[in-house]
Design a protein around this motif. Structure first.
Motif, PDB file in Angstrom:
ATOM      1  N   LEU A 157       0.873  -1.170   0.000  1.00  0.00           N
ATOM      2  CA  LEU A 157       0.000   0.000   0.000  1.00  0.00           C
ATOM      3  C   LEU A 157       0.907   1.216   0.000  1.00  0.00           C
ATOM      4  N   GLU A 158       0.805   2.022  -1.054  1.00  0.00           N
ATOM      5  CA  GLU A 158       1.645   3.213  -1.184  1.00  0.00           C
ATOM      6  C   GLU A 158       0.745   4.441  -1.198  1.00  0.00           C
ATOM      7  N   ILE A 159       1.130   5.448  -0.408  1.00  0.00           N
ATOM      8  CA  ILE A 159       0.396   6.707  -0.382  1.00  0.00           C
ATOM      9  C   ILE A 159       1.314   7.786  -0.937  1.00  0.00           C
ATOM     10  N   GLN A 160       0.856   8.450  -1.992  1.00  0.00           N
ATOM     11  CA  GLN A 160       1.646   9.502  -2.628  1.00  0.00           C
ATOM     12  C   GLN A 160       0.983  10.852  -2.392  1.00  0.00           C
ATOM     13  N   GLY A 161       1.785  11.902  -2.301  1.00  0.00           N
ATOM     14  CA  GLY A 161       1.250  13.248  -2.192  1.00  0.00           C
ATOM     15  C   GLY A 161       1.203  13.794  -0.781  1.00  0.00           C
ATOM     16  N   LEU A 162       1.713  13.048   0.189  1.00  0.00           N
ATOM     17  CA  LEU A 162       1.738  13.504   1.580  1.00  0.00           C
ATOM     18  C   LEU A 162       3.154  13.447   2.114  1.00  0.00           C
ATOM     19  N   SER A 163       3.447  14.313   3.086  1.00  0.00           N
ATOM     20  CA  SER A 163       4.767  14.290   3.711  1.00  0.00           C
ATOM     21  C   SER A 163       4.889  13.068   4.627  1.00  0.00           C
ATOM     22  N   GLY A 164       6.103  12.740   5.014  1.00  0.00           N
ATOM     23  CA  GLY A 164       6.397  11.518   5.756  1.00  0.00           C
ATOM     24  C   GLY A 164       5.560  11.269   6.992  1.00  0.00           C
ATOM     25  N   GLY A 165       5.507  12.236   7.918  1.00  0.00           N
ATOM     26  CA  GLY A 165       4.776  12.029   9.167  1.00  0.00           C
ATOM     27  C   GLY A 165       3.284  11.869   8.956  1.00  0.00           C
ATOM     28  N   VAL A 166       2.708  12.712   8.120  1.00  0.00           N
ATOM     29  CA  VAL A 166       1.273  12.634   7.827  1.00  0.00           C
ATOM     30  C   VAL A 166       0.961  11.326   7.111  1.00  0.00           C
ATOM     31  N   ARG A 167       1.828  10.946   6.176  1.00  0.00           N
ATOM     32  CA  ARG A 167       1.632   9.693   5.436  1.00  0.00           C
ATOM     33  C   ARG A 167       1.657   8.491   6.389  1.00  0.00           C
ATOM     34  N   ARG A 168       2.620   8.474   7.295  1.00  0.00           N
ATOM     35  CA  ARG A 168       2.708   7.356   8.259  1.00  0.00           C
ATOM     36  C   ARG A 168       1.487   7.300   9.158  1.00  0.00           C
ATOM     37  N   ASP A 169       1.036   8.472   9.635  1.00  0.00           N
ATOM     38  CA  ASP A 169      -0.149   8.508  10.499  1.00  0.00           C
ATOM     39  C   ASP A 169      -1.378   7.989   9.773  1.00  0.00           C
ATOM     40  N   LEU A 170      -1.557   8.428   8.530  1.00  0.00           N
ATOM     41  CA  LEU A 170      -2.705   7.966   7.750  1.00  0.00           C
ATOM     42  C   LEU A 170      -2.598   6.478   7.478  1.00  0.00           C
ATOM     43  N   GLN A 171      -1.448   6.036   7.039  1.00  0.00           N
ATOM     44  CA  GLN A 171      -1.273   4.624   6.690  1.00  0.00           C
ATOM     45  C   GLN A 171      -1.514   3.727   7.902  1.00  0.00           C
ATOM     46  N   GLY A 172      -1.118   4.194   9.084  1.00  0.00           N
ATOM     47  CA  GLY A 172      -1.323   3.411  10.304  1.00  0.00           C
ATOM     48  C   GLY A 172      -2.783   3.179  10.644  1.00  0.00           C
ATOM     49  N   GLY A 173      -3.683   4.030  10.113  1.00  0.00           N
ATOM     50  CA  GLY A 173      -5.106   3.882  10.394  1.00  0.00           C
ATOM     51  C   GLY A 173      -5.897   3.166   9.318  1.00  0.00           C
ATOM     52  N   LEU A 174      -5.238   2.703   8.284  1.00  0.00           N
ATOM     53  CA  LEU A 174      -5.947   2.052   7.176  1.00  0.00           C
ATOM     54  C   LEU A 174      -5.896   0.533   7.314  1.00  0.00           C
ATOM     55  N   ARG A 175      -7.019  -0.108   7.089  1.00  0.00           N
ATOM     56  CA  ARG A 175      -7.090  -1.572   7.206  1.00  0.00           C
ATOM     57  C   ARG A 175      -6.257  -2.282   6.144  1.00  0.00           C
ATOM     58  N   LEU A 176      -6.145  -1.692   4.958  1.00  0.00           N
ATOM     59  CA  LEU A 176      -5.365  -2.335   3.903  1.00  0.00           C
ATOM     60  C   LEU A 176      -3.875  -2.335   4.221  1.00  0.00           C
ATOM     61  N   ALA A 177      -3.455  -1.515   5.166  1.00  0.00           N
ATOM     62  CA  ALA A 177      -2.038  -1.451   5.530  1.00  0.00           C
ATOM     63  C   ALA A 177      -1.698  -2.408   6.663  1.00  0.00           C
ATOM     64  N   ARG A 178      -2.698  -2.925   7.338  1.00  0.00           N
ATOM     65  CA  ARG A 178      -2.461  -3.766   8.508  1.00  0.00           C
ATOM     66  C   ARG A 178      -2.008  -5.158   8.098  1.00  0.00           C
TER      67      ARG A 178
END
Length: 125
Positions: free
Chosen positions: A42-63
């Motif tokens: 799961l790759e998130i593009q368009g966000l800075s590192g900290g915000v991207r990590r925080d968002l990714q940590g809350g997504l079920r597809l990333a778990r």
């Protein structure tokens, strides 16, 4: 003496309500061909590192479910994708980006047995 500034919180509440009620981009049915496949990446593009990590940590597809969270991978489902997109829109709206948009790109790995998910975020004006 200046007049008081208008309270913008009702506007924000309406924006959040519209996002939660389905006015956000609809992904129902998107990716049904990939349902049941393990998520390779799961790759998130368009966000800075900290915000991207925080968002990714809350997504079920990333778990990564499995023994003590070490082994295994998330299983793709179009319904899970829809929930994650709603979660991501709410996350971004709460951080000051209520008009953010998210484009989804789905593909499989070379063997065709795992799905790769790319979320391209445009924070808007």
């Amino acid at each position: 003496m200046r007049p008081p500034l208008p309270d913008r919180s009702p506007l924000l509440h309406w924006i959040l309500l519209l996002l939660l009620c389905g006015c956000a981009p609809n992904a129902w049915g998107m990716g049904e061909a990939y349902d049941g496949l393990p998520v390779d990446k799961l790759e998130i593009q368009g966000l800075s590192g900290g915000v991207r990590r925080d968002l990714q940590g809350g997504l079920r597809l990333a778990r990564k479910p499995g023994f003590m969270g070490i082994f295994g991978s998330a299983i793709f489902g179009s319904d899970v994708l829809q929930e994650d997109l709603e979660r991501a829109h709410l996350f971004l709206a709460r951080r000051g980006y209520p008009s953010a948009s998210i484009e989804v790109e789905l593909s499989t790995n070379d063997k065709g047995d795992q799905v790769q998910v790319v979320l391209r975020v445009d924070l808007g004006p």
